[in-house]
Design a protein around this motif. Structure first.
Motif, short mmCIF file in Angstrom:
data_model
loop_
_atom_site.label_atom_id
_atom_site.label_comp_id
_atom_site.label_asym_id
_atom_site.label_seq_id
_atom_site.Cartn_x
_atom_site.Cartn_y
_atom_site.Cartn_z
N LEU A 217 -9.48 7.65 4.21
CA LEU A 217 -9.04 6.72 3.16
C LEU A 217 -7.76 7.27 2.55
N TYR A 218 -7.04 6.42 1.82
CA TYR A 218 -5.83 6.87 1.13
C TYR A 218 -6.23 7.60 -0.15
N GLU A 219 -6.04 8.89 -0.15
CA GLU A 219 -6.59 9.74 -1.21
C GLU A 219 -5.98 9.51 -2.58
N ARG A 220 -4.71 9.12 -2.60
CA ARG A 220 -4.05 8.96 -3.89
C ARG A 220 -4.33 7.60 -4.51
N LEU A 221 -4.90 6.70 -3.73
CA LEU A 221 -5.17 5.36 -4.24
C LEU A 221 -6.60 5.22 -4.73
N SER A 222 -6.84 4.19 -5.52
CA SER A 222 -8.19 3.94 -6.02
C SER A 222 -9.03 3.32 -4.91
N LYS B 258 2.81 7.81 -5.95
CA LYS B 258 1.87 8.80 -6.46
C LYS B 258 1.95 10.11 -5.71
N LYS C 149 0.84 -1.19 0.00
CA LYS C 149 0.00 0.00 0.00
C LYS C 149 0.87 1.24 0.00
N LYS D 204 2.59 1.93 -3.43
CA LYS D 204 1.69 2.55 -4.41
C LYS D 204 1.46 4.01 -4.06
N ASP D 205 1.26 4.25 -2.77
CA ASP D 205 0.93 5.60 -2.32
C ASP D 205 2.10 6.56 -2.52
N LYS E 20 -4.21 12.22 7.68
CA LYS E 20 -5.37 11.87 6.86
C LYS E 20 -6.34 10.94 7.59
N ASN E 21 -6.15 10.76 8.88
CA ASN E 21 -7.03 9.91 9.68
C ASN E 21 -7.12 8.47 9.20
N THR E 22 -6.04 7.99 8.62
CA THR E 22 -6.07 6.60 8.15
C THR E 22 -5.45 5.65 9.17
N ASP F 28 -7.80 -0.23 -4.50
CA ASP F 28 -6.54 -0.39 -3.75
C ASP F 28 -6.75 -0.14 -2.26
N ILE G 123 -10.09 7.23 -8.26
CA ILE G 123 -9.16 7.66 -7.23
C ILE G 123 -9.95 8.35 -6.12
#
Ligand SMILES: Nc1ncnc2c1ncn2[C@@H]1O[C@H](COP(=O)(O)OP(=O)(O)OP(=O)(O)O)[C@@H](O)[C@H]1O
Ligand SMILES: [Mg+2]
Lengths: 236, 282
Positions: B89-94, A21, A14, A17-18, A76-78, B97, B129
């Motif tokens: 959520l992970y903003e850059r991911l779909s 980007k 994860k 990928k992050d 980002k509160n993740t 993902d 995304i």
């Protein structure tokens, strides 16, 4: 205590990928390589020329990337979702450390190929790098745990960059101001001197004190991480 | 029916204020339990305690028969799911993902992504995304993420707060199906209609205590004054309670074909809330 490599790898994937980007990170990753290019213009560069980029990798990638990917989970509160999942905090941090580790190793190898750095004793230097990487990983983790956003983490990184990032400049200062001589014991200086000595033929018998000092820094930093961590397990 | 959640004499004090004073309730296996109350009454705090994110100051809070402090093992983590009001959520991911990570963390097959997204009406958009999604879509992705591992117990903190009625209804349908397959649902909401439609029982939290706890229907009956309003064709409205006299009046109007409509005066859950809490719910 259960530990799942599958979950560590899931976090790693994860984050990979992050990060790829993330413009802020992808644009700062190649910066150390610029210094490798500079070193490569000298046909026979001194060891400290290579360490310009290596120190930058350790600060800008190992410490910074690690702190950024931890801090951003909070920003980002993740992080909450991860903490409520079966993943343990150790697994989460290990997944992130793995990513940072891979980026560090790859950049150092690419940089060394560019600048033409060939350690006279590869294994000895590799072990010293490994200990150093642990130190910067732990430092990055600590910053990540303390800060609440990626920007905050990058601001905190500035003084660290000054202290650890430009190893060779210290020497000039130490010659000028004797009271700064304790900086001789900093892990970056120890790493540089170790590498220089290895290049002039030193073996393990000569450099073990430097290795021990670097390892001690890593262990202290690692213990700090654990202490901070235990305190922050539950946030109120 | 044995309990999946047991809360007794629960107290939570924050640095400067008492959020929960003396909270008592049980949730049975297979229930859809509505946890209602004014803003700031401590609903989210209760969910955080029940999911091990906060320590209780005092009292008992047990889930799956163990104290909430024991819930942090992967075994229990796989048995419950939480949708909190500030998950990200992970903003850059779909979308895909984002959910893929949670499939791996919870050890469930990737095909669950399709099923969970179907339930929130987002199956066709899984390549999108996250940073490009609307607020309601984000909420639905989070809900799908919470459902991926088909937990035994689901905590939903205002699951439909940002949603349009069509999507809310679609999700209600999904939650009912999930419930029929055995998932117990603990839900907070400010939408009284939602509580009434969905919940087997509701509790009303106010001033640090559970002030009411029953089936929505039973509560309405309890607060009803047992009257009906009869609207006549000439525009008059009369209120009738039970008894021979009222029956007589009603009979007359009906025989004369004067009745336009008859309304029951049973209060809605919303009415009951306002009456008990003394203020309008937000
Ligand atoms: N971490 C915290 N520190 C201090 N006080 C808190 C904390 N979390 C909640 N509170 C306080 O506890 C009370 C209950 O808050 P809580 O979020 O549980 O309410 P709620 O019922 O979920 O409200 P809403 O319907 O608006 O979501 C509030 O007065 C709030 O200010
Ligand atoms: Mg709340």
């Amino acid at each position: 205590m259960t530990y799942s490599l599958r979950r560590v790898y899931a976090i790693f994937q994860k984050d990979l990928k992050d990060v790829l980007k993330n413009m802020f990170i992808t644009t700062s990753l190649p910066v150390p390589l610029v210094f490798a290019l500079i070193a490569s213009r000298d046909p026979n560069p001194p060891v400290e020329a290579h360490f310009m980029f290596i120190n930058l990798v350790l600060v800008m990638i190992t410490a910074f990337l690690q702190s950024a990917i931890i801090a951003e989970e909070k920003e980002k509160n993740t992080l909450r979702g991860l903490m409520l999942s079966p993943a343990t905090t150790l697994e989460i941090l290990n997944g992130k450390s793995l990513l940072t580790f891979v980026f560090t190793i790859v950049t150092i190898m690419v940089g060394a190929a560019i600048s033409g750095y060939e350690p006279a004793n590869l294994w000895l230097v590799a072990v010293a790098f490994l200990f150093s990487i642990f130190f910067y990983l732990a430092l990055g983790t600590l910053i990540g745990l303390y800060t609440k956003s990626m920007m905050e983490a990058s601001v905190l990184l500035m003084p660290i960059l000054l202290v650890f990032g430009f190893g060779t400049m210290h020497r000039a200062f130490i010659e000028e101001y004797a009271f700064l001589s304790f900086t001789e014991y900093f892990p970056n200086i120890q790493l540089l001197e170790l590498a220089e000595n290895v290049q002039t033929g030193a073996g393990i018998a000569d450099v073990w004190p430097a290795l021990t000092i670097i390892l001690a820094w890593s262990i202290v930093m690692f213990l700090l991480v654990i202490i901070v961590f235990k305190r922050r397990e539950i946030d109120e | 029916m044995d309990s999946i959640i047991t809360v007794s004499s629960l107290v939570k004090v924050f640095a400067n204020q008492k959020a929960l004073e003396d909270v008592n309730f049980n949730v049975g296996h297979g229930e859809i339990f509505g946890f209602l109350g004014p803003s700031g009454s401590g609903k989210t705090t209760t969910i955080k305690i029940l999911t091990g994110q906060l320590h209780p100051t005092d009292g008992k809070a047990e889930v799956f028969g163990v104290p909430t402090s024991a819930l942090n093992s992967p075994y229990y983590r796989k048995k419950f799911g939480v949708l909190t009001d500030n998950s990200g959520l992970y903003e850059r991911l779909s979308i895909f993902d984002n959910l893929k990570l949670y499939c791996d963390l919870y050890d469930v097959p990737v095909r669950r992504i399709d099923e969970a997204l179907d339930m929130v009406n987002l199956k066709a958009e899984q390549k999108k995304i996250v940073s490009k999604l609307s607020k309601g879509m984000l909420q639905r992705v989070l809900l799908a993420r919470t459902l991926l591992h088909e937990p035994d117990l689901l905590f939903l903190d205002e699951p439909t707060a940002a949603l349009d009625p069509a999507n809310s209804q679609h999700i209600h349908e999904g939650l009912r199906q999930l419930n029929a397959k055995g998932t117990t649902i603990f839900l907070t909401t400010h939408d009284m209609q939602e509580a009434e439609d969905l919940c087997d029982r509701v509790a009303l939290l106010n001033k640090g205590r559970v002030q009411l706890l029953d089936q929505p229907k039973a509560l309405r009956r309890q607060f009803s004054d047992a009257t009906v309003t009869v609207e006549l064709r000439d525009g008059r409205a009369i209120i009738l309670s039970t008894g021979p006299e009222a029956a007589e009046t009603m009979h007359t109007h009906m025989v004369n074909n004067e009745v336009a409509a008859i309304y029951t005066n049973e209060p809605t859950l919303g009415d009951i809330f306002v009456e008990v809490t003394g203020r309008e719910l937000i």
